[in-house]
Design a protein around this motif. Structure first.
Motif, PDB file in Angstrom:
ATOM      1  N   VAL A 177       0.767  -1.051  -0.129  1.00  0.00           N
ATOM      2  CA  VAL A 177       0.049  -0.017  -0.018  1.00  0.00           C
ATOM      3  C   VAL A 177       0.666   1.160  -0.102  1.00  0.00           C
ATOM      4  O   VAL A 177       1.717   1.526   0.911  1.00  0.00           O
ATOM      5  N   LEU A 178       1.032   2.085  -1.180  1.00  0.00           N
ATOM      6  CA  LEU A 178       1.778   3.154  -1.345  1.00  0.00           C
ATOM      7  C   LEU A 178       0.976   4.309  -1.433  1.00  0.00           C
ATOM      8  O   LEU A 178       0.316   4.622  -2.167  1.00  0.00           O
ATOM      9  N   ASP A 179       1.425   5.306  -0.430  1.00  0.00           N
ATOM     10  CA  ASP A 179       1.063   6.621  -0.848  1.00  0.00           C
ATOM     11  C   ASP A 179       1.990   7.491  -1.442  1.00  0.00           C
ATOM     12  O   ASP A 179       3.026   7.516  -1.085  1.00  0.00           O
ATOM     13  N   ASP A 180       1.590   7.778  -2.817  1.00  0.00           N
ATOM     14  CA  ASP A 180       2.551   8.343  -3.654  1.00  0.00           C
ATOM     15  C   ASP A 180       2.988   9.811  -3.387  1.00  0.00           C
ATOM     16  O   ASP A 180       4.214  10.048  -4.157  1.00  0.00           O
ATOM     17  N   HIS A 181       2.250  10.504  -2.498  1.00  0.00           N
ATOM     18  CA  HIS A 181       2.703  12.002  -2.264  1.00  0.00           C
ATOM     19  C   HIS A 181       2.088  12.385  -1.065  1.00  0.00           C
ATOM     20  O   HIS A 181       0.745  12.432  -1.037  1.00  0.00           O
ATOM     21  N   LEU A 182       2.860  12.719  -0.097  1.00  0.00           N
ATOM     22  CA  LEU A 182       2.587  13.263   1.054  1.00  0.00           C
ATOM     23  C   LEU A 182       3.827  14.097   1.743  1.00  0.00           C
ATOM     24  O   LEU A 182       5.068  13.817   1.289  1.00  0.00           O
ATOM     25  N   HIS A 183       3.692  14.953   2.859  1.00  0.00           N
ATOM     26  CA  HIS A 183       4.411  15.468   3.438  1.00  0.00           C
ATOM     27  C   HIS A 183       4.779  15.224   4.765  1.00  0.00           C
ATOM     28  O   HIS A 183       3.743  14.736   5.492  1.00  0.00           O
ATOM     29  N   LEU A 184       5.945  15.324   5.574  1.00  0.00           N
ATOM     30  CA  LEU A 184       6.172  15.127   6.840  1.00  0.00           C
ATOM     31  C   LEU A 184       7.064  16.162   7.511  1.00  0.00           C
ATOM     32  O   LEU A 184       8.027  16.525   6.933  1.00  0.00           O
ATOM     33  N   LEU A 213       5.787   4.441   1.241  1.00  0.00           N
ATOM     34  CA  LEU A 213       5.682   5.962   1.426  1.00  0.00           C
ATOM     35  C   LEU A 213       6.552   6.941   0.415  1.00  0.00           C
ATOM     36  O   LEU A 213       7.829   6.477   0.244  1.00  0.00           O
ATOM     37  N   LEU A 214       6.243   7.717  -0.397  1.00  0.00           N
ATOM     38  CA  LEU A 214       6.780   8.599  -1.282  1.00  0.00           C
ATOM     39  C   LEU A 214       6.577   9.880  -0.455  1.00  0.00           C
ATOM     40  O   LEU A 214       5.537  10.809  -0.529  1.00  0.00           O
ATOM     41  N   VAL A 215       7.797  10.542   0.122  1.00  0.00           N
ATOM     42  CA  VAL A 215       7.827  11.618   1.049  1.00  0.00           C
ATOM     43  C   VAL A 215       8.295  12.823   0.388  1.00  0.00           C
ATOM     44  O   VAL A 215       9.546  12.689  -0.200  1.00  0.00           O
ATOM     45  N   VAL A 216       7.610  13.858  -0.002  1.00  0.00           N
ATOM     46  CA  VAL A 216       8.058  14.976  -0.593  1.00  0.00           C
ATOM     47  C   VAL A 216       8.337  15.983   0.207  1.00  0.00           C
ATOM     48  O   VAL A 216       7.752  16.385   1.251  1.00  0.00           O
ATOM     49  N   GLU A 266      16.283  13.074   6.779  1.00  0.00           N
ATOM     50  CA  GLU A 266      16.304  12.641   8.175  1.00  0.00           C
ATOM     51  C   GLU A 266      14.942  11.707   8.348  1.00  0.00           C
ATOM     52  O   GLU A 266      15.108  10.518   8.973  1.00  0.00           O
ATOM     53  N   VAL A 267      13.773  12.672   8.158  1.00  0.00           N
ATOM     54  CA  VAL A 267      12.789  12.187   8.601  1.00  0.00           C
ATOM     55  C   VAL A 267      12.052  10.920   7.770  1.00  0.00           C
ATOM     56  O   VAL A 267      11.659   9.919   8.142  1.00  0.00           O
ATOM     57  N   VAL A 268      12.744  10.789   6.422  1.00  0.00           N
ATOM     58  CA  VAL A 268      12.222   9.903   5.654  1.00  0.00           C
ATOM     59  C   VAL A 268      13.300   8.369   6.049  1.00  0.00           C
ATOM     60  O   VAL A 268      12.561   7.429   6.137  1.00  0.00           O
ATOM     61  N   ALA A 269      14.340   8.582   6.815  1.00  0.00           N
ATOM     62  CA  ALA A 269      15.234   7.552   7.073  1.00  0.00           C
ATOM     63  C   ALA A 269      14.383   6.745   8.220  1.00  0.00           C
ATOM     64  O   ALA A 269      14.252   5.691   8.504  1.00  0.00           O
ATOM     65  N   ASP A 311      12.140   3.122   9.004  1.00  0.00           N
ATOM     66  CA  ASP A 311      12.304   2.129   9.759  1.00  0.00           C
ATOM     67  C   ASP A 311      11.085   1.643  10.581  1.00  0.00           C
ATOM     68  O   ASP A 311      11.079   0.539  11.164  1.00  0.00           O
ATOM     69  N   LEU A 312      10.188   2.511  10.354  1.00  0.00           N
ATOM     70  CA  LEU A 312       8.775   2.102  10.950  1.00  0.00           C
ATOM     71  C   LEU A 312       8.032   1.168   9.965  1.00  0.00           C
ATOM     72  O   LEU A 312       6.830   0.828  10.630  1.00  0.00           O
ATOM     73  N   LEU A 313       8.265   1.528   8.769  1.00  0.00           N
ATOM     74  CA  LEU A 313       7.074   0.796   7.775  1.00  0.00           C
ATOM     75  C   LEU A 313       7.625  -0.548   7.694  1.00  0.00           C
ATOM     76  O   LEU A 313       8.880  -1.096   7.573  1.00  0.00           O
ATOM     77  N   PRO A 314       6.753  -1.625   7.267  1.00  0.00           N
ATOM     78  CA  PRO A 314       7.013  -2.867   6.765  1.00  0.00           C
ATOM     79  C   PRO A 314       7.735  -2.913   5.376  1.00  0.00           C
ATOM     80  O   PRO A 314       8.127  -3.864   4.941  1.00  0.00           O
ATOM     81  N   GLY A 315       7.247  -1.895   4.699  1.00  0.00           N
ATOM     82  CA  GLY A 315       7.853  -1.664   3.342  1.00  0.00           C
ATOM     83  C   GLY A 315       8.998  -0.521   3.385  1.00  0.00           C
ATOM     84  O   GLY A 315      10.034  -0.601   4.002  1.00  0.00           O
ATOM     85  N   ARG A 316       8.964   0.304   2.395  1.00  0.00           N
ATOM     86  CA  ARG A 316      10.022   1.313   2.423  1.00  0.00           C
ATOM     87  C   ARG A 316       9.208   2.793   2.290  1.00  0.00           C
ATOM     88  O   ARG A 316       8.139   3.241   1.899  1.00  0.00           O
ATOM     89  N   ALA A 317      10.196   3.864   2.753  1.00  0.00           N
ATOM     90  CA  ALA A 317      10.066   5.301   2.536  1.00  0.00           C
ATOM     91  C   ALA A 317      10.982   5.854   1.635  1.00  0.00           C
ATOM     92  O   ALA A 317      12.188   5.558   1.737  1.00  0.00           O
ATOM     93  N   TRP A 318      10.555   6.461   0.561  1.00  0.00           N
ATOM     94  CA  TRP A 318      11.480   7.019  -0.276  1.00  0.00           C
ATOM     95  C   TRP A 318      11.490   8.711  -0.479  1.00  0.00           C
ATOM     96  O   TRP A 318      10.245   9.152  -0.467  1.00  0.00           O
ATOM     97  N   PRO A 319      12.384   9.574  -0.467  1.00  0.00           N
ATOM     98  CA  PRO A 319      12.415  10.867  -0.599  1.00  0.00           C
ATOM     99  C   PRO A 319      12.177  11.427  -1.989  1.00  0.00           C
ATOM    100  O   PRO A 319      12.682  10.655  -3.089  1.00  0.00           O
ATOM    101  N   VAL A 320      11.258  12.394  -2.193  1.00  0.00           N
ATOM    102  CA  VAL A 320      11.145  13.019  -3.581  1.00  0.00           C
ATOM    103  C   VAL A 320      11.339  14.389  -3.283  1.00  0.00           C
ATOM    104  O   VAL A 320      10.788  15.000  -2.379  1.00  0.00           O
ATOM    105  N   LEU A 321      12.616  14.996  -3.966  1.00  0.00           N
ATOM    106  CA  LEU A 321      12.926  16.282  -3.557  1.00  0.00           C
ATOM    107  C   LEU A 321      12.728  17.266  -4.538  1.00  0.00           C
ATOM    108  O   LEU A 321      13.062  16.900  -5.991  1.00  0.00           O
ATOM    109  N   GLY A 322      12.749  18.376  -4.642  1.00  0.00           N
ATOM    110  CA  GLY A 322      12.582  19.495  -5.579  1.00  0.00           C
ATOM    111  C   GLY A 322      12.175  20.723  -4.835  1.00  0.00           C
ATOM    112  O   GLY A 322      12.246  21.316  -3.654  1.00  0.00           O
TER     113      GLY A 322
END
Length: 284
Positions: free
Chosen positions: A10-17, A39-42, A68-71, A75-86
């Motif tokens: 289950v992927l959320d393609d665009h959110l902010h933290l 998660l893809l964290v922008v 930093e927050v993506v890392a 660690d909290l997810l059963p999958g992965r979190a990746w950063p999207v930067l711009g």
């Protein structure tokens, strides 16, 4: 209390933290409890993190805080979190209207910021780039400068061999931007329209999780992604959608019999657009 696991990534393609002023990792925990896995964290707009940019390297503070927050989310997810930067396209108005910068100088600064973001992609620290143009009325000079920034972002995406997320005006036809991407060597399907509706020509739609929109796109067979655009802003607690929304909507889609659409949005399209494997990166 967690809901029963969903038998799918289950992927959320665009959110902010926002780990400093917002809910930060608590939002990630909510996402996971409801069945979210990836998660893809922008990065948030630079000024929302207290950074007023004067030169390209000023963006590094924004990007590094996002990494930093993506890392930590990873660690909290059963999958992965990746950063999207711009660089958020609304920055041009802040530079021109509030700091009295001429549009061409604002363009140059924003393009330089995108160049820094592309460095993070090339060295493997970020997955994709984010650019765009204002979704509100602006002067012709600002519009032209914004489109130059957008085209530069597409060029950088082609050079870095990565996807590019777009923040643009609401539209069902962005073939012009898809053509700009193709001219620069970036396949149109690797351009993602963030905050998309169910009907879009040109880029891949990242569909906001309104039930009627998801039902519409699920009935078809085109690639799509799902997102909340969770803004994590304590001053706007009800803005856009919360972090629980994507897993809730996935559960609903499965209950309605849209299993193929769920696989399309959370396995096949992420692989096609970003080159990520949401199944192989999912641990028990």
């Amino acid at each position: 209390m967690s809901e029963p696991d969903l038998d799918t990534p289950v992927l959320d393609d665009h959110l902010h933290l926002d780990p400093d002023a917002g809910r930060g990792l608590d939002a990630v925990r909510d996402f996971r409890r409801l069945g979210g896995t990836h998660l893809l964290v922008v990065n948030k707009p630079s000024w929302h993190l207290g950074v007023e940019v004067d030169e390209a390297d000023d963006f590094r503070r924004v990007f590094d805080r996002t990494l930093e927050v993506v890392a930590e989310a990873d660690d909290l997810l059963p999958g992965r979190a990746w950063p999207v930067l711009g660089v958020h396209p609304g920055l041009i108005s802040r530079l021109v209207d509030e700091r009295e910068m001429v549009p061409t100088d604002a363009r140059d600064l924003m393009q330089a910021g995108l160049g820094v973001a592309a460095e993070y992609v090339r060295d493997g620290r970020a997955l994709a780039l984010k650019t765009g143009r204002p979704h509100y009325e602006v002067t012709d000079a600002v519009w032209d400068a914004s489109n130059a920034v957008l085209r530069h972002g597409l060029s950088l995406g082609a050079e870095a061999d990565c996807a590019v997320q777009l923040h643009t005006e609401e539209s069902e036809d962005l073939t012009e931007i898809a053509d700009w991407a193709a001219e620069r060597g970036l396949p149109a399907h690797r351009v993602v329209k963030h905050y998309a509706g169910p009907t879009l020509a040109g880029p891949t739609p990242s569909v906001m999780c309104r039930k009627e929109w998801l039902e519409s796109v699920a009935e078809g067979d085109e690639p799509f992604l799902m997102e909340t655009d969770f803004v994590d802003d304590p001053d706007r607690p009800g803005a856009v959608m919360g972090p629980k929304t994507v897993p809730r909507r996935v559960r609903w889609l499965l209950e309605e019999g849209y299993d193929d659409a769920v696989r399309r949005a959370h396995v096949e399209t992420p692989a096609r657009v970003y080159g990520i494997d949401t199944e192989a990166t999912l641990t028990a």
